[in-house]
Write a protein that holds these residues in place. Structure first.
Motif, mmCIF file in Angstrom:
data_model
loop_
_atom_site.group_PDB
_atom_site.id
_atom_site.type_symbol
_atom_site.label_atom_id
_atom_site.label_comp_id
_atom_site.label_asym_id
_atom_site.label_seq_id
_atom_site.Cartn_x
_atom_site.Cartn_y
_atom_site.Cartn_z
ATOM 1 N N SER A 62 0.844 -1.193 0.000
ATOM 2 C CA SER A 62 0.000 0.000 0.000
ATOM 3 C C SER A 62 0.876 1.238 0.000
ATOM 4 N N ILE A 63 0.283 2.353 -0.372
ATOM 5 C CA ILE A 63 0.959 3.649 -0.317
ATOM 6 C C ILE A 63 0.386 4.409 0.867
ATOM 7 N N LYS A 64 1.254 4.844 1.756
ATOM 8 C CA LYS A 64 0.816 5.511 2.980
ATOM 9 C C LYS A 64 0.440 6.976 2.703
ATOM 10 N N PRO A 65 -0.341 7.577 3.582
ATOM 11 C CA PRO A 65 -0.723 8.986 3.389
ATOM 12 C C PRO A 65 0.457 9.935 3.265
ATOM 13 N N CYS A 90 16.983 -0.197 -2.174
ATOM 14 C CA CYS A 90 16.128 -1.037 -3.011
ATOM 15 C C CYS A 90 15.726 -0.290 -4.273
ATOM 16 N N LEU A 91 15.145 -1.038 -5.198
ATOM 17 C CA LEU A 91 14.549 -0.480 -6.404
ATOM 18 C C LEU A 91 13.073 -0.820 -6.418
ATOM 19 N N ILE A 92 12.247 0.171 -6.747
ATOM 20 C CA ILE A 92 10.822 -0.070 -6.961
ATOM 21 C C ILE A 92 10.611 -0.114 -8.468
ATOM 22 N N HIS A 93 10.041 -1.223 -8.965
ATOM 23 C CA HIS A 93 9.871 -1.447 -10.407
ATOM 24 C C HIS A 93 8.395 -1.244 -10.766
ATOM 25 N N THR A 94 8.086 -0.174 -11.504
ATOM 26 C CA THR A 94 6.693 0.066 -11.889
ATOM 27 C C THR A 94 6.326 -0.798 -13.102
ATOM 28 N N ARG A 95 5.065 -0.970 -13.298
ATOM 29 C CA ARG A 95 4.609 -1.826 -14.396
ATOM 30 C C ARG A 95 4.767 -1.178 -15.767
ATOM 31 N N ALA A 123 4.435 -4.792 9.544
ATOM 32 C CA ALA A 123 3.634 -3.593 9.805
ATOM 33 C C ALA A 123 4.480 -2.424 10.307
ATOM 34 N N ASN A 124 5.677 -2.720 10.815
ATOM 35 C CA ASN A 124 6.530 -1.675 11.382
ATOM 36 C C ASN A 124 7.686 -1.295 10.458
ATOM 37 N N MET A 125 7.600 -1.695 9.201
ATOM 38 C CA MET A 125 8.636 -1.372 8.228
ATOM 39 C C MET A 125 8.015 -0.579 7.080
ATOM 40 N N GLU A 126 8.824 0.252 6.442
ATOM 41 C CA GLU A 126 8.335 1.032 5.311
ATOM 42 C C GLU A 126 9.500 1.367 4.393
ATOM 43 N N ILE A 127 9.160 1.821 3.195
ATOM 44 C CA ILE A 127 10.176 2.187 2.211
ATOM 45 C C ILE A 127 10.089 3.681 1.936
ATOM 46 N N ARG A 128 11.207 4.347 2.152
ATOM 47 C CA ARG A 128 11.344 5.778 1.857
ATOM 48 C C ARG A 128 11.825 5.912 0.413
ATOM 49 N N ILE A 129 11.057 6.603 -0.402
ATOM 50 C CA ILE A 129 11.372 6.753 -1.820
ATOM 51 C C ILE A 129 12.283 7.960 -2.016
ATOM 52 N N ASP A 130 13.300 7.816 -2.847
ATOM 53 C CA ASP A 130 14.238 8.911 -3.096
ATOM 54 C C ASP A 130 13.712 9.844 -4.186
ATOM 55 N N GLU A 131 12.546 10.367 -3.938
ATOM 56 C CA GLU A 131 11.910 11.364 -4.785
ATOM 57 C C GLU A 131 11.199 12.353 -3.854
ATOM 58 N N GLU A 175 -0.718 10.934 -3.058
ATOM 59 C CA GLU A 175 -0.928 11.412 -4.428
ATOM 60 C C GLU A 175 0.409 11.676 -5.121
ATOM 61 N N ASP A 176 1.372 12.223 -4.384
ATOM 62 C CA ASP A 176 2.698 12.464 -4.963
ATOM 63 C C ASP A 176 3.330 11.163 -5.446
ATOM 64 N N THR A 177 3.220 10.127 -4.628
ATOM 65 C CA THR A 177 3.799 8.833 -4.995
ATOM 66 C C THR A 177 3.077 8.223 -6.186
ATOM 67 N N GLU A 178 1.772 8.320 -6.204
ATOM 68 C CA GLU A 178 1.002 7.778 -7.325
ATOM 69 C C GLU A 178 1.354 8.484 -8.631
ATOM 70 N N LYS A 179 1.690 9.782 -8.566
ATOM 71 C CA LYS A 179 2.061 10.512 -9.774
ATOM 72 C C LYS A 179 3.363 9.992 -10.387
#
Length: 353
Positions: free
Chosen positions: A85-88, A110-115, A145-153, A159-163
């Motif tokens: 999921s994408i957090k608020p 890590c790398l996030i690979h979009t479709r 549940a206590n881990m997350e990924i910080r995106i380097d953007e 909404e920012d992440t979805e864009k």
């Protein structure tokens, strides 16, 4: 006197292939790029990789004696994750692919690979990542549940992440951190099971260069879902014995080291075939290859998947010893080359058992 089998192998070739394999992201279910690489390398050696519907690959090598087909399986897929999921706040919650402890990936790049083919860098963190902010940061349980990924953007919201094109179901791969040292030590994520795949490629390169023909027809299976339990659950029906080539675990009451070929007598699915295992031990002794026989109670392989899938086969398991499996792994090139040497002895062996 015949040259020892491990001297017949091209160590530099195996090392080069290992480094290339480790550099290609391939979490279970996301193995298209590594299978393309594998197909191209096999074609260069003169072998054809045939794809199965689920994405596995099979190479058939005709043998001297008709009527018997042996299988050798190794897996190209690795541990990884998927966007849950994408957090608020724009951070990502993930779901793991494969069985690993969460603390082994904390702080990993890590790398996030979009479709649609884009890639974004990120870092795996605890949701309480700073001891300067959270008084219980040290004791905070490392679980999904206590881990997350910080995106380097520059993202501050969902909404920012979805864009960026990032969505639920996108694959996430870990930075392998590969180091191949001049003294033969290899440390990297994903030596399970790319070290074994490199050994199998070493076998093929030696067969091609020497012009040798296996005693029996060999079908090499490169599987893409082993880390999630069903890699080689379905194998060609003409295979009567299957040898899984996968990493050997190290620790506790186990006897294998990072320079040994590990021969597994029993794992979580039960004992492997007695005659096959005994023959592997005999071949290792004959070729004077350092080996150890061990039992892995928390382990499963492509061979056990084939048995669970209803395969009417004999099955065995071997591979290079790997320390800290499913974590920051380490092995030695000697173990990988000697695994390839034992595979040569196995495919050249005309005896039953």
């Amino acid at each position: 006197m015949a040259e020892p089998l491990h001297h017949q192998l091209d160590r530099d070739y195996i090392t080069k292939q290992l480094e290339q394999l480790l550099g290609i992201p391939s979490p279970s279910g996301f193995c298209m790029a590594i299978m393309k690489h594998l197909g191209e390398e096999l074609a260069r050696l003169g072998f054809k990789l045939e794809a199965t519907p689920k994405g596995n690959g099979i190479v058939t090598i005709p043998g001297q004696a008709p009527g018997k087909v042996i299988g050798i399986s190794s897996h190209v897929d690795t541990l990884g994750a998927m966007v849950r999921s994408i957090k608020p706040n724009g951070m990502l919650r993930m779901t793991p692919i494969g069985g690993y402890a969460m603390h082994t990936i904390e702080g990993e790049y890590c790398l996030i690979h979009t479709r649609d083919g884009r890639q974004y860098e990120g870092t795996v963190l605890s949701t309480k990542a700073s001891v300067h902010v959270y008084p219980d940061a040290r004791d905070w349980k490392r679980e999904e549940a206590n881990m997350e990924i910080r995106i380097d953007e520059l993202v501050k919201s969902k909404e920012d992440t979805e864009k960026l094109g990032i969505a639920v179901g996108d694959f996430i791969s870990w930075e392998p951190r590969t180091r191949i040292l001049s003294n033969g030590w290899v440390k990297s994520r994903h030596l399970d099971d790319k070290a074994s795949v490199a050994a199998v490629l070493g076998l093929l390169e030696q067969l091609k260069r020497s012009g040798q023909t296996p005693a029996h027809t060999v079908k090499l299976i490169f599987s893409t879902y082993e880390e999630v339990g069903h890699g080689s659950s379905h194998i060609p029906e003409d295979i009567t014995e299957l040898l899984a080539v996968d990493m050997g675990a190290i620790g506790d009451d186990l006897s294998a080291t990072e320079r040994d070929v590990s021969i597994c007598a029993k794992d979580s699915t039960g004992p492997y075939d007695y005659l096959m295992t005994s023959r592997l031990i005999e071949l290792a002794k004959r070729e004077q290859l350092p080996y150890a026989v061990d039992i892995y109670p928390h382990y499963g392989s492509d061979a056990s998947a084939a048995l669970r899938g209803g395969g009417n086969i004999r099955a065995a398991l071997l591979g290079p010893g790997v320390h800290a499996s499913h974590g920051m792994e380490r092995t030695h090139m000697d173990a990988i080359v000697n695994t390839a040497a034992l595979l040569i002895a196995y495919v050249q062996d005309s005896e039953e058992g």
